[in-house]
Design a protein around this motif. Structure first.
Motif, short mmCIF file in Angstrom:
data_model
loop_
_atom_site.label_atom_id
_atom_site.label_comp_id
_atom_site.label_asym_id
_atom_site.label_seq_id
_atom_site.Cartn_x
_atom_site.Cartn_y
_atom_site.Cartn_z
N UNK A 156 0.84 -1.20 0.00
CA UNK A 156 0.00 0.00 0.00
C UNK A 156 0.88 1.26 0.00
N UNK A 157 0.21 2.41 -0.01
CA UNK A 157 0.93 3.68 -0.03
C UNK A 157 1.62 3.94 1.30
N UNK A 158 2.69 4.72 1.23
CA UNK A 158 3.49 5.01 2.41
C UNK A 158 2.68 5.60 3.55
N UNK A 159 1.70 6.44 3.24
CA UNK A 159 0.91 7.09 4.29
C UNK A 159 0.06 6.09 5.06
N UNK A 160 -0.14 4.88 4.51
CA UNK A 160 -0.95 3.86 5.17
C UNK A 160 -0.12 2.90 6.01
N UNK A 161 1.18 3.05 5.97
CA UNK A 161 2.07 2.11 6.67
C UNK A 161 2.10 2.37 8.16
N UNK A 162 2.41 1.32 8.91
CA UNK A 162 2.66 1.43 10.34
C UNK A 162 4.00 0.79 10.66
N UNK A 163 4.68 1.39 11.64
CA UNK A 163 5.99 0.90 12.07
C UNK A 163 5.99 0.73 13.58
N UNK A 164 6.96 0.02 14.08
CA UNK A 164 7.14 -0.14 15.52
C UNK A 164 8.59 0.19 15.84
N UNK A 165 8.83 1.43 16.14
CA UNK A 165 10.16 1.99 16.34
C UNK A 165 10.95 2.01 15.03
N UNK A 166 10.62 3.00 14.22
CA UNK A 166 11.32 3.27 12.96
C UNK A 166 12.66 3.89 13.33
N UNK A 167 13.72 3.09 13.30
CA UNK A 167 14.99 3.53 13.88
C UNK A 167 15.80 4.43 12.96
N UNK A 168 16.11 3.94 11.76
CA UNK A 168 16.96 4.71 10.86
C UNK A 168 16.45 4.56 9.43
N UNK A 169 16.73 5.56 8.62
CA UNK A 169 16.30 5.58 7.23
C UNK A 169 17.48 5.95 6.35
N UNK A 170 17.52 5.38 5.14
CA UNK A 170 18.58 5.75 4.19
C UNK A 170 18.04 5.67 2.77
N UNK A 171 18.67 6.42 1.88
CA UNK A 171 18.36 6.39 0.46
C UNK A 171 19.31 5.44 -0.26
N UNK A 172 18.83 4.79 -1.30
CA UNK A 172 19.73 4.02 -2.15
C UNK A 172 20.50 4.98 -3.06
N UNK A 173 21.58 4.54 -3.71
CA UNK A 173 22.37 5.44 -4.55
C UNK A 173 21.57 6.13 -5.66
N UNK A 174 20.58 5.46 -6.23
CA UNK A 174 19.77 6.07 -7.29
C UNK A 174 18.73 7.03 -6.73
N UNK A 175 18.56 7.03 -5.42
CA UNK A 175 17.62 7.89 -4.72
C UNK A 175 16.17 7.71 -5.18
N UNK A 176 15.84 6.51 -5.59
CA UNK A 176 14.45 6.23 -5.95
C UNK A 176 13.76 5.34 -4.92
N UNK A 177 14.45 5.08 -3.81
CA UNK A 177 13.85 4.27 -2.75
C UNK A 177 14.42 4.65 -1.39
N UNK A 178 13.56 4.56 -0.38
CA UNK A 178 13.97 4.74 1.01
C UNK A 178 13.94 3.38 1.68
N UNK A 179 14.93 3.13 2.55
CA UNK A 179 14.97 1.88 3.29
C UNK A 179 14.91 2.20 4.78
N UNK A 180 14.04 1.48 5.49
CA UNK A 180 13.74 1.79 6.88
C UNK A 180 14.02 0.60 7.77
N UNK A 181 14.74 0.81 8.86
CA UNK A 181 14.94 -0.22 9.86
C UNK A 181 13.76 -0.18 10.83
#
Length: 356
Positions: A156-181
């Motif tokens: 689903x869309x990002x605004x519909x997501x739920x997390x449980x302690x979203x610790x760190x975020x990073x972009x991939x080299x192409x900057x077309x995706x975010x990765x979340x711990x």
């Protein structure tokens, strides 16, 4: 005797070759702070303008942005000036969406990632969401997560997501995706910035030790604290309690690449090396993984070419006078490494010997 000599020579040669790809520190400079009294200087951590800096990144103009954990503020640092508070009032709250970045508040920020278009994504950890700041217009909104703990949103869309302690975020080299711990969901989540869709790329929601060669999305994780992607598309996961660095290969399989799983301090062959409650990573232009090794008070480096771990700063390396305390944020900018010395309220810039 001759045989022993040849074996010794082989081992020494192998060791030198193995460490040849490891970065060589040529300078350590203070960006914020100075030497402490315990290091032979005159200062104490309370003398510096930051309060537990946890993450740093840079905008397209080269300005540094710093997020604080307990301090609850975002600072901006231009050139050699002093850091200036640009957002956050120090409270532990969740306000500001749809309004001015300067008026927003946070709760336990762990890091941030800024893309080339000056969109800043802030891991607002204790608010269980990802905030997005348009640094050009100065506005803020919640990009993903709803402020409540849970697991939802895959497909689903990002605004519909739920997390449980979203610790760190990073972009991939192409900057077309975010990765979340996604720490307590024991998963690494991906947000596709083209489609806006969320997916899980590692972890099955259970706590445990993943087996080498297993499919990453079907494997447990111990406690994923940080994530970063290299130039080839390999995804690295740092586990604090697991005392290990793991990699999701491009074929979707997972393997441990550094650390024994036991807490300790040891350099050398990566799977014999030891980490201690490491918390954050970044990747340099040669795909080496820089590790903020919290309990060891050190900055370490995993080199995938030689499969070795070395220490860059702390524990007598880099600058023998410097004694780190709970380092967290590490970021590469223009071939230089920037480090948050979190509990000492300092930031360092580390330069390396030019690669051949």
């Amino acid at each position: 005797m001759l045989c022993q000599t040849l074996v010794c020579a082989f081992v020494c040669c192998f060791t030198l070759q193995a460490f040849a790809e490891q970065p060589v520190v040529t300078g350590v400079d203070f960006v914020v702070g100075e030497y402490l009294q315990s290091e032979g200087g005159k200062a104490q951590p309370k003398d510096f303008p930051l309060l537990r800096p946890f993450g740093i990144d840079f905008d397209s103009a080269g300005a540094m942005y710093i997020v604080e954990l307990e301090g609850g503020r975002v600072h901006k640092l231009n050139g050699d000036g002093a850091p200036v508070v640009v957002s956050g009032d120090g409270s532990k709250s969740y306000t500001g969406d749809g309004g001015a970045f300067t008026k927003a508040t946070y709760n336990g920020m762990h890091n941030l990632a800024i893309n080339n278009n000056d969109r800043a994504f802030i891991a607002d950890t204790f608010n269980h969401c990802l905030r997005e700041v348009n640094l050009k217009t100065g506005t803020i909104k919640t990009f993903s997560g709803n402020g409540k703990t849970g697991f939802a949103g895959d497909g689903k869309r990002a605004v519909e997501a739920q997390f449980d302690y979203l610790m760190c975020v990073s972009l991939n080299p192409d900057q077309d995706a975010l990765f979340v711990a996604d720490l307590k969901n024991y998963r690494i989540r991906k947000i596709d910035l083209k489609t806006g869709l969320v997916s899980t790329v590692a972890g099955n929601g259970k706590k445990g030790l993943p087996q080498d060669g297993a499919k990453a999305t079907e494997s447990p994780l111990v406690d994923p604290r940080a994530v970063a992607v290299d130039s080839k598309g390999n995804l690295y996961i740092l586990e604090r309690g697991g005392h290990a660095l793991r990699r999701v290969n491009t074929d979707g399989t997972i393997q441990t690449v550094a650390g024994t799983g036991k807490k300790g301090f040891k350099d050398g062959p990566a799977l014999q090396a030891q980490l201690a409650s490491s918390k954050h990573i970044c990747i340099d232009d040669q795909d080496r993984v820089i590790i903020a090794d919290d309990a060891n008070a050190a900055i370490r480096c995993y080199d995938p070419k030689t499969e070795t771990v070395s220490t860059l700063l702390g524990q007598g390396f880099g600058d023998k006078r410097i004694k780190l305390k709970n380092p967290h944020g590490v970021t590469i900018e223009k071939e230089q490494l920037f480090v948050c010395d979190t509990s000492n309220n300092r930031i360092f810039k580390i330069t390396f010997k030019a690669s051949k």
